[in-house]
Design an enzyme around this catalytic site. Sequence first.
Site, mmCIF file in Angstrom:
data_model
loop_
_atom_site.group_PDB
_atom_site.id
_atom_site.type_symbol
_atom_site.label_atom_id
_atom_site.label_comp_id
_atom_site.label_asym_id
_atom_site.label_seq_id
_atom_site.Cartn_x
_atom_site.Cartn_y
_atom_site.Cartn_z
ATOM 1 N N CYS A 134 26.230 14.203 -25.135
ATOM 2 C CA CYS A 134 26.324 13.465 -23.868
ATOM 3 C C CYS A 134 27.633 12.719 -23.649
ATOM 4 O O CYS A 134 27.866 12.205 -22.572
ATOM 5 C CB CYS A 134 25.159 12.494 -23.732
ATOM 6 S SG CYS A 134 25.252 11.071 -24.844
ATOM 7 N N CYS B 64 25.744 8.854 -42.471
ATOM 8 C CA CYS B 64 25.983 10.233 -42.872
ATOM 9 C C CYS B 64 25.701 11.091 -41.631
ATOM 10 O O CYS B 64 24.548 11.286 -41.246
ATOM 11 C CB CYS B 64 25.036 10.561 -44.018
ATOM 12 S SG CYS B 64 25.334 12.123 -44.802
ATOM 13 N N CYS C 174 29.203 11.303 -28.928
ATOM 14 C CA CYS C 174 28.080 12.218 -29.073
ATOM 15 C C CYS C 174 28.437 13.538 -28.392
ATOM 16 O O CYS C 174 28.867 13.552 -27.239
ATOM 17 C CB CYS C 174 26.831 11.615 -28.431
ATOM 18 S SG CYS C 174 25.408 12.737 -28.409
ATOM 19 N N CYS D 25 21.225 9.604 -25.386
ATOM 20 C CA CYS D 25 20.484 10.854 -25.162
ATOM 21 C C CYS D 25 19.483 11.168 -26.268
ATOM 22 O O CYS D 25 18.841 12.213 -26.227
ATOM 23 C CB CYS D 25 21.449 12.029 -24.978
ATOM 24 S SG CYS D 25 22.265 12.588 -26.499
ATOM 25 N N CYS E 1 21.704 9.085 -31.052
ATOM 26 C CA CYS E 1 22.508 8.573 -29.949
ATOM 27 C C CYS E 1 21.642 7.666 -29.083
ATOM 28 O O CYS E 1 20.535 8.042 -28.692
ATOM 29 C CB CYS E 1 23.059 9.745 -29.130
ATOM 30 S SG CYS E 1 23.928 9.226 -27.637
#
Length: 166
Positions: A74, A143, A71, A122, A119
């Site tokens: 984070c 996607c 991510c 976060c 995520c």
Amino acid sequence: WTKEVRNRYQAIFVRSAHTSRSWPVADCAPPSTAISQLDKTSFQVLRKKGTEPAGTGEYDKFFPKEGHFVCKGCGNPLYSAQSKFNSGCGWPAFDKCYKGALITETDMTFGMKRVEIMCGACDGHLGHVFENEGFTPTMERHCVNSVSVLYKEGPPPTPLEEEKCT
């Protein structure tokens, strides 16, 4: 964040409400930090649930043999390079994620029902997952917006198991 709040935050671990995994603060920045650390487009997608234009992302046609994707908001490990495939949809596509890495929510925007993926650490918006299209044996296509993730060479810091999202 004030220095006092930051120090208190750094004294604990970040634990996602959606998974039993914990991440040291150094590996997972709080969402508010993104205001100063993310570029404008990444902030718009991760924190405001935007979408980058199809076919414009740096990872759409990028197919590494090894490594993983984290991510961008984070640093949470999300996908192995092996789970990435060419779906032709204009965004990076993955067919499975690391166990506990994502959370899902029903998204009813644009007059259609979709499954939003975020995520697990976060809550940053990554994209959507589509099922039963037949691209891979998992029958899932994640996607993902390129601006929501970063590619990292090598394996995640600790071995992680992969699974279907839904």
